[in-house]
Design a protein around this motif. Structure first.
Motif, mmCIF file in Angstrom:
data_model
loop_
_atom_site.group_PDB
_atom_site.id
_atom_site.type_symbol
_atom_site.label_atom_id
_atom_site.label_comp_id
_atom_site.label_asym_id
_atom_site.label_seq_id
_atom_site.Cartn_x
_atom_site.Cartn_y
_atom_site.Cartn_z
ATOM 1 N N ASP A 164 -77.605 -28.115 63.220
ATOM 2 C CA ASP A 164 -77.069 -26.410 63.511
ATOM 3 C C ASP A 164 -78.428 -25.655 63.492
ATOM 4 N N ILE A 165 -79.097 -26.277 62.613
ATOM 5 C CA ILE A 165 -80.870 -25.975 62.765
ATOM 6 C C ILE A 165 -81.310 -25.898 63.589
ATOM 7 N N GLY A 166 -81.412 -27.228 64.395
ATOM 8 C CA GLY A 166 -81.912 -27.276 65.462
ATOM 9 C C GLY A 166 -81.576 -25.948 66.478
ATOM 10 N N GLY A 167 -79.893 -26.156 66.634
ATOM 11 C CA GLY A 167 -79.355 -25.348 67.544
ATOM 12 C C GLY A 167 -79.238 -23.757 67.391
ATOM 13 N N GLY A 168 -80.325 -23.618 66.072
ATOM 14 C CA GLY A 168 -80.054 -22.333 66.449
ATOM 15 C C GLY A 168 -78.827 -21.815 65.181
ATOM 16 N N ARG A 169 -77.632 -22.558 65.115
ATOM 17 C CA ARG A 169 -76.539 -21.469 65.036
ATOM 18 C C ARG A 169 -76.724 -21.897 62.938
ATOM 19 N N GLY A 170 -75.319 -20.947 62.939
ATOM 20 C CA GLY A 170 -75.792 -20.108 61.678
ATOM 21 C C GLY A 170 -74.224 -20.918 60.204
ATOM 22 N N PHE A 171 -74.309 -21.219 59.542
ATOM 23 C CA PHE A 171 -73.648 -22.409 58.393
ATOM 24 C C PHE A 171 -73.699 -21.490 57.281
ATOM 25 N N VAL A 172 -72.723 -21.911 56.237
ATOM 26 C CA VAL A 172 -72.652 -21.454 54.676
ATOM 27 C C VAL A 172 -72.367 -22.821 54.213
ATOM 28 N N TYR A 173 -73.528 -23.386 53.278
ATOM 29 C CA TYR A 173 -73.442 -24.605 52.926
ATOM 30 C C TYR A 173 -73.054 -24.533 51.669
ATOM 31 N N PHE A 174 -71.867 -24.590 50.709
ATOM 32 C CA PHE A 174 -71.722 -24.469 49.273
ATOM 33 C C PHE A 174 -72.298 -26.064 48.836
ATOM 34 N N ASP A 175 -72.872 -25.943 47.913
ATOM 35 C CA ASP A 175 -74.071 -27.248 47.954
ATOM 36 C C ASP A 175 -73.326 -27.403 46.102
ATOM 37 N N LEU A 176 -73.228 -27.889 45.267
ATOM 38 C CA LEU A 176 -72.036 -27.928 44.312
ATOM 39 C C LEU A 176 -72.374 -28.575 43.692
ATOM 40 N N HIS A 177 -73.293 -29.761 44.107
ATOM 41 C CA HIS A 177 -74.459 -30.949 43.659
ATOM 42 C C HIS A 177 -75.716 -30.746 43.212
ATOM 43 N N GLY A 178 -76.021 -29.158 43.976
ATOM 44 C CA GLY A 178 -77.786 -28.951 44.377
ATOM 45 C C GLY A 178 -78.521 -30.048 45.143
ATOM 46 N N ASP A 179 -77.675 -30.852 45.488
ATOM 47 C CA ASP A 179 -79.013 -32.311 45.839
ATOM 48 C C ASP A 179 -79.318 -31.746 47.537
ATOM 49 N N ALA A 180 -77.999 -30.799 47.924
ATOM 50 C CA ALA A 180 -78.141 -30.746 49.815
ATOM 51 C C ALA A 180 -79.617 -29.588 50.090
ATOM 52 N N THR A 181 -79.599 -29.250 48.997
ATOM 53 C CA THR A 181 -80.713 -27.312 48.904
ATOM 54 C C THR A 181 -81.928 -28.093 49.357
ATOM 55 N N PRO A 182 -82.948 -29.105 48.702
ATOM 56 C CA PRO A 182 -84.069 -29.681 49.067
ATOM 57 C C PRO A 182 -83.995 -29.884 50.496
ATOM 58 N N PHE A 183 -83.428 -30.727 50.893
ATOM 59 C CA PHE A 183 -82.705 -31.287 51.665
ATOM 60 C C PHE A 183 -83.258 -29.897 52.649
#
Ligand code: ATP
Ligand code: MG
Length: 292
Positions: free
Chosen positions: A74-93
Protein backbone atom coordinates in the motif's frame (compact mmCIF):
# COMPACT_ATOMS: atom_id res chain seq x y z
CA UNK A 1 24.27 -1.96 -30.23
CA UNK A 2 20.64 -1.63 -31.50
CA UNK A 3 20.19 -5.34 -30.88
CA UNK A 4 21.37 -4.85 -27.31
CA UNK A 5 18.96 -1.98 -26.77
CA UNK A 6 16.03 -3.97 -28.21
CA UNK A 7 16.91 -6.95 -26.01
CA UNK A 8 17.13 -4.68 -22.97
CA UNK A 9 13.68 -3.10 -23.70
CA UNK A 10 12.19 -6.50 -24.51
CA UNK A 11 13.46 -7.97 -21.26
CA UNK A 12 12.09 -5.16 -19.20
CA UNK A 13 8.59 -4.90 -20.70
CA UNK A 14 7.04 -8.09 -19.29
CA UNK A 15 8.66 -7.39 -15.95
CA UNK A 16 7.14 -3.90 -15.86
CA UNK A 17 3.77 -5.28 -16.92
CA UNK A 18 3.95 -7.93 -14.19
CA UNK A 19 4.97 -5.30 -11.63
CA UNK A 20 2.15 -2.94 -12.54
CA UNK A 21 -0.28 -5.85 -12.40
CA UNK A 22 0.91 -6.66 -8.90
CA UNK A 23 0.64 -3.01 -7.85
CA UNK A 24 -2.98 -2.88 -8.99
CA UNK A 25 -3.71 -6.10 -7.15
CA UNK A 26 -2.82 -7.19 -3.67
CA UNK A 27 -0.06 -9.78 -3.64
CA UNK A 28 -0.58 -12.25 -0.80
CA UNK A 29 2.64 -14.15 -1.51
CA UNK A 30 3.70 -17.32 -3.22
CA UNK A 31 1.41 -20.31 -3.64
CA UNK A 32 2.41 -23.44 -1.70
CA UNK A 33 1.35 -26.66 -3.35
CA UNK A 34 1.88 -30.06 -1.70
CA UNK A 35 4.31 -28.46 0.72
CA UNK A 36 6.38 -27.01 -2.16
CA UNK A 37 6.69 -23.26 -2.66
CA UNK A 38 5.81 -22.54 -6.30
CA UNK A 39 6.69 -19.40 -8.26
CA UNK A 40 3.03 -18.47 -8.66
CA UNK A 41 1.74 -15.44 -6.78
CA UNK A 42 -1.64 -15.49 -5.05
CA UNK A 43 -3.29 -12.12 -5.78
CA UNK A 44 -6.63 -10.52 -5.07
CA UNK A 45 -8.09 -7.41 -6.64
CA UNK A 46 -8.17 -4.14 -4.69
CA UNK A 47 -11.98 -4.15 -5.03
CA UNK A 48 -12.20 -7.48 -3.19
CA UNK A 49 -10.35 -6.07 -0.20
CA UNK A 50 -13.45 -4.14 0.81
CA UNK A 51 -15.16 -7.51 1.35
CA UNK A 52 -12.84 -7.95 4.38
CA UNK A 53 -10.00 -10.34 4.96
CA UNK A 54 -9.40 -12.39 8.10
CA UNK A 55 -5.88 -13.66 8.79
CA UNK A 56 -5.91 -16.66 11.07
CA UNK A 57 -3.03 -18.74 12.32
CA UNK A 58 -1.24 -20.06 15.36
CA UNK A 59 1.30 -17.88 17.09
CA UNK A 60 4.50 -17.50 15.07
CA UNK A 61 2.94 -18.53 11.75
CA UNK A 62 3.47 -15.13 10.12
CA UNK A 63 0.23 -13.13 10.55
CA UNK A 64 1.99 -9.89 11.50
CA UNK A 65 4.58 -10.40 8.76
CA UNK A 66 1.80 -10.81 6.20
CA UNK A 67 0.10 -7.61 7.39
CA UNK A 68 3.37 -5.71 7.09
CA UNK A 69 3.92 -7.11 3.62
CA UNK A 70 0.42 -5.89 2.60
CA UNK A 71 1.06 -2.45 4.13
CA UNK A 72 4.37 -2.27 2.26
CA UNK A 73 2.43 -2.74 -0.98
CA UNK A 74 0.00 0.00 0.00
CA UNK A 75 2.88 2.36 0.73
CA UNK A 76 4.41 1.53 -2.65
CA UNK A 77 1.04 1.96 -4.39
CA UNK A 78 0.21 5.21 -2.54
CA UNK A 79 -2.94 3.71 -0.98
CA UNK A 80 -3.97 4.88 2.49
CA UNK A 81 -4.52 2.65 5.52
CA UNK A 82 -4.91 2.69 9.31
CA UNK A 83 -2.69 0.26 11.21
CA UNK A 84 -3.71 -0.53 14.80
CA UNK A 85 -0.34 -1.54 16.22
CA UNK A 86 -1.25 -3.20 19.52
CA UNK A 87 2.27 -4.43 20.32
CA UNK A 88 4.17 -1.44 18.89
CA UNK A 89 6.46 -3.67 16.83
CA UNK A 90 5.00 -2.73 13.43
CA UNK A 91 5.55 1.03 13.88
CA UNK A 92 9.35 1.02 13.34
CA UNK A 93 8.90 -1.27 10.33
CA UNK A 94 6.31 1.04 8.74
CA UNK A 95 8.48 4.12 9.36
CA UNK A 96 11.43 2.39 7.71
CA UNK A 97 9.23 1.32 4.80
CA UNK A 98 8.04 4.91 4.21
CA UNK A 99 11.66 6.15 4.41
CA UNK A 100 12.62 3.56 1.77
CA UNK A 101 9.77 4.77 -0.45
CA UNK A 102 10.97 8.36 -0.05
CA UNK A 103 14.44 7.32 -1.22
CA UNK A 104 12.97 5.37 -4.14
CA UNK A 105 10.69 8.15 -5.30
CA UNK A 106 13.10 10.91 -4.28
CA UNK A 107 10.36 12.92 -2.60
CA UNK A 108 9.17 13.88 0.86
CA UNK A 109 6.25 11.67 1.97
CA UNK A 110 6.01 12.93 5.54
CA UNK A 111 2.70 14.67 4.72
CA UNK A 112 1.16 11.27 4.08
CA UNK A 113 2.36 9.64 7.28
CA UNK A 114 0.47 10.15 10.57
CA UNK A 115 1.79 8.37 13.65
CA UNK A 116 -0.44 8.49 16.72
CA UNK A 117 0.74 7.40 20.15
CA UNK A 118 -2.05 8.20 22.65
CA UNK A 119 0.27 7.59 25.59
CA UNK A 120 2.81 10.17 24.40
CA UNK A 121 2.60 13.18 26.70
CA UNK A 122 4.81 15.38 24.52
CA UNK A 123 2.98 15.07 21.20
CA UNK A 124 -0.65 14.28 21.82
CA UNK A 125 -3.37 14.04 19.22
CA UNK A 126 -6.54 15.68 20.42
CA UNK A 127 -9.54 13.43 19.91
CA UNK A 128 -12.56 14.88 21.67
CA UNK A 129 -15.30 12.29 21.50
CA UNK A 130 -17.89 15.02 22.05
CA UNK A 131 -16.62 17.16 19.20
CA UNK A 132 -18.92 16.59 16.24
CA UNK A 133 -18.20 17.31 12.62
CA UNK A 134 -20.27 19.84 10.72
CA UNK A 135 -23.57 18.36 9.58
CA UNK A 136 -23.18 15.11 11.49
CA UNK A 137 -25.81 14.16 14.01
CA UNK A 138 -24.42 15.01 17.43
CA UNK A 139 -27.35 13.25 19.03
CA UNK A 140 -26.64 9.89 17.38
CA UNK A 141 -22.91 10.19 18.12
CA UNK A 142 -23.51 10.93 21.78
CA UNK A 143 -26.15 8.23 22.18
CA UNK A 144 -23.65 5.74 20.70
CA UNK A 145 -20.89 6.82 23.09
CA UNK A 146 -23.24 6.83 26.10
CA UNK A 147 -24.27 3.29 25.17
CA UNK A 148 -20.59 2.23 25.07
CA UNK A 149 -19.89 3.75 28.49
CA UNK A 150 -23.05 2.24 29.92
CA UNK A 151 -22.03 -1.28 28.94
CA UNK A 152 -18.41 -0.81 29.99
CA UNK A 153 -19.40 0.58 33.37
CA UNK A 154 -22.41 -1.71 33.89
CA UNK A 155 -24.70 1.27 34.46
CA UNK A 156 -27.69 -0.88 33.44
CA UNK A 157 -27.76 -2.21 36.98
CA UNK A 158 -28.07 1.31 38.35
CA UNK A 159 -31.32 2.04 36.59
CA UNK A 160 -32.57 4.29 33.82
CA UNK A 161 -32.13 7.50 35.86
CA UNK A 162 -28.34 7.36 35.87
CA UNK A 163 -28.30 6.33 32.22
CA UNK A 164 -30.55 9.26 31.27
CA UNK A 165 -28.35 11.66 33.23
CA UNK A 166 -25.20 10.42 31.47
CA UNK A 167 -26.73 10.82 28.00
CA UNK A 168 -28.14 14.28 28.68
CA UNK A 169 -24.99 15.51 30.38
CA UNK A 170 -22.84 14.42 27.42
CA UNK A 171 -25.22 16.26 25.12
CA UNK A 172 -24.91 19.48 27.17
CA UNK A 173 -21.10 19.23 27.09
CA UNK A 174 -21.14 18.77 23.31
CA UNK A 175 -23.52 21.71 22.83
CA UNK A 176 -21.04 23.89 24.73
CA UNK A 177 -17.93 22.60 22.92
CA UNK A 178 -16.67 21.15 26.19
CA UNK A 179 -14.94 17.88 26.97
CA UNK A 180 -15.35 14.95 29.35
CA UNK A 181 -13.19 16.85 31.85
CA UNK A 182 -16.11 19.22 32.48
CA UNK A 183 -18.54 16.41 33.30
CA UNK A 184 -17.94 16.65 37.07
CA UNK A 185 -18.40 20.45 37.34
CA UNK A 186 -21.50 20.19 35.15
CA UNK A 187 -23.15 17.69 37.48
CA UNK A 188 -21.94 19.24 40.75
CA UNK A 189 -21.82 23.02 40.30
CA UNK A 190 -25.35 24.56 39.86
CA UNK A 191 -24.17 27.90 38.43
CA UNK A 192 -21.82 26.25 35.91
CA UNK A 193 -24.68 23.89 34.94
CA UNK A 194 -27.09 26.80 34.46
CA UNK A 195 -24.63 28.65 32.20
CA UNK A 196 -24.12 25.50 30.09
CA UNK A 197 -27.80 24.51 29.88
CA UNK A 198 -28.78 27.91 28.50
CA UNK A 199 -26.76 27.17 25.33
CA UNK A 200 -28.64 23.94 24.67
CA UNK A 201 -31.14 24.17 21.82
CA UNK A 202 -32.84 20.84 22.46
CA UNK A 203 -35.82 21.77 24.66
CA UNK A 204 -36.25 18.31 26.12
CA UNK A 205 -32.68 18.17 27.44
CA UNK A 206 -32.92 21.74 28.71
CA UNK A 207 -36.09 20.89 30.61
CA UNK A 208 -34.61 17.70 31.97
CA UNK A 209 -31.98 19.75 33.87
CA UNK A 210 -34.16 22.73 34.76
CA UNK A 211 -37.31 20.94 35.85
CA UNK A 212 -36.05 17.54 36.95
CA UNK A 213 -32.35 17.29 37.87
CA UNK A 214 -32.20 20.74 39.52
CA UNK A 215 -35.39 20.04 41.44
CA UNK A 216 -33.99 16.90 43.09
CA UNK A 217 -32.69 17.13 46.64
CA UNK A 218 -28.85 17.33 46.97
CA UNK A 219 -28.82 13.80 48.40
CA UNK A 220 -30.80 12.46 45.46
CA UNK A 221 -28.61 14.26 42.91
CA UNK A 222 -25.51 12.75 44.53
CA UNK A 223 -27.05 9.30 44.36
CA UNK A 224 -27.82 9.59 40.63
CA UNK A 225 -24.52 11.20 39.54
CA UNK A 226 -22.05 9.30 41.78
CA UNK A 227 -21.99 6.06 39.73
CA UNK A 228 -20.97 8.16 36.71
CA UNK A 229 -18.44 10.40 38.44
CA UNK A 230 -16.63 7.69 40.32
CA UNK A 231 -15.98 5.99 36.96
CA UNK A 232 -14.90 9.08 35.01
CA UNK A 233 -12.66 10.34 37.80
CA UNK A 234 -10.39 7.30 37.36
CA UNK A 235 -9.21 8.75 34.08
CA UNK A 236 -9.97 12.47 34.37
CA UNK A 237 -7.79 12.59 37.49
CA UNK A 238 -4.90 10.96 35.67
CA UNK A 239 -2.58 13.68 34.27
CA UNK A 240 -1.46 11.16 31.67
CA UNK A 241 -4.91 11.06 30.12
CA UNK A 242 -6.12 14.60 30.84
CA UNK A 243 -4.06 16.00 27.98
CA UNK A 244 -5.92 13.76 25.54
CA UNK A 245 -9.40 14.26 26.95
CA UNK A 246 -9.03 17.95 27.63
CA UNK A 247 -8.55 19.10 24.03
CA UNK A 248 -11.72 20.74 22.79
CA UNK A 249 -11.06 20.37 19.08
CA UNK A 250 -9.85 17.24 17.41
CA UNK A 251 -6.47 17.80 15.82
CA UNK A 252 -6.95 14.84 13.52
CA UNK A 253 -9.73 13.54 11.30
CA UNK A 254 -9.60 9.95 10.12
CA UNK A 255 -12.09 10.76 7.38
CA UNK A 256 -9.83 13.51 6.05
CA UNK A 257 -6.73 11.31 6.38
CA UNK A 258 -8.40 8.56 4.35
CA UNK A 259 -9.56 11.05 1.73
CA UNK A 260 -5.93 12.16 1.34
CA UNK A 261 -4.71 8.54 1.18
CA UNK A 262 -2.59 8.89 4.33
CA UNK A 263 -0.86 6.07 6.20
CA UNK A 264 -2.16 6.28 9.76
CA UNK A 265 -0.18 4.27 12.31
CA UNK A 266 -1.88 4.03 15.69
CA UNK A 267 0.76 2.81 18.13
CA UNK A 268 -1.24 1.48 21.07
CA UNK A 269 1.49 -0.46 22.87
CA UNK A 270 2.01 1.86 25.88
CA UNK A 271 -1.63 2.99 25.83
CA UNK A 272 -2.97 -0.59 26.06
CA UNK A 273 -0.60 -1.42 28.96
CA UNK A 274 -1.67 1.74 30.71
CA UNK A 275 -5.42 1.06 30.18
CA UNK A 276 -5.03 -2.48 31.55
CA UNK A 277 -3.02 -1.23 34.55
CA UNK A 278 -5.53 1.48 35.45
CA UNK A 279 -8.63 -0.38 34.20
CA UNK A 280 -10.11 3.02 33.46
CA UNK A 281 -11.82 2.27 30.17
CA UNK A 282 -9.96 5.14 28.55
CA UNK A 283 -9.52 3.06 25.41
CA UNK A 284 -13.26 3.45 24.87
CA UNK A 285 -12.82 7.07 23.99
CA UNK A 286 -10.31 6.44 21.25
CA UNK A 287 -12.00 4.21 18.72
CA UNK A 288 -15.33 6.12 18.55
CA UNK A 289 -13.40 9.37 18.32
CA UNK A 290 -11.42 8.01 15.39
CA UNK A 291 -14.60 7.14 13.57
CA UNK A 292 -15.66 10.79 13.40
N1 ATP B 1 6.63 -16.29 4.93
C1 ATP B 1 7.53 -16.47 5.86
N2 ATP B 1 8.58 -17.22 5.62
C2 ATP B 1 9.53 -17.42 6.57
N3 ATP B 1 9.50 -16.90 7.80
C3 ATP B 1 8.46 -16.14 8.09
C4 ATP B 1 7.42 -15.88 7.16
N4 ATP B 1 6.50 -15.09 7.75
C5 ATP B 1 6.96 -14.86 8.99
N5 ATP B 1 8.13 -15.48 9.19
C6 ATP B 1 8.93 -15.44 10.42
O1 ATP B 1 8.18 -16.12 11.43
C7 ATP B 1 8.33 -15.44 12.67
C8 ATP B 1 6.97 -15.14 13.28
O2 ATP B 1 6.25 -14.28 12.39
P1 ATP B 1 5.14 -13.31 12.92
O3 ATP B 1 5.62 -12.50 14.06
O4 ATP B 1 4.66 -12.58 11.72
O5 ATP B 1 4.04 -14.33 13.40
P2 ATP B 1 2.63 -14.06 14.07
O6 ATP B 1 1.69 -15.05 13.46
O7 ATP B 1 2.28 -12.63 13.95
O8 ATP B 1 2.91 -14.43 15.57
P3 ATP B 1 2.10 -13.97 16.87
O9 ATP B 1 0.77 -14.67 16.83
O10 ATP B 1 2.96 -14.45 17.99
O11 ATP B 1 1.98 -12.46 16.81
C9 ATP B 1 9.14 -14.20 12.41
O12 ATP B 1 10.46 -14.41 12.83
C10 ATP B 1 9.10 -14.03 10.91
O13 ATP B 1 10.29 -13.43 10.42
MG1 MG C 1 1.86 -11.11 15.41
Amino acid sequence: MIKKILRFVGNRLPFRRRRSRLVEKLDLGLRVSDGEVTRKHVVISQARRSEHIAILGKTGTGKSSLLRWLCGQDIGGGRGFVYFDLHGDATPFLLRRVALEERRKRCDLSEKLIVIDPADTEFSVGLNILDHAEGSSAFVQIAEFAELLKHRWHLESLGPRTEELLRNALYVLAANDLTLLELAPLLIDPSFRASCVQHVRNEEIKQYFETRYDKLSEGMRTMVREPILNKTSTFTADPHFRHILGQQKATFSLHEAMRRGCWVVLNLQRFCCWCIETDCGASLTYVPALKN
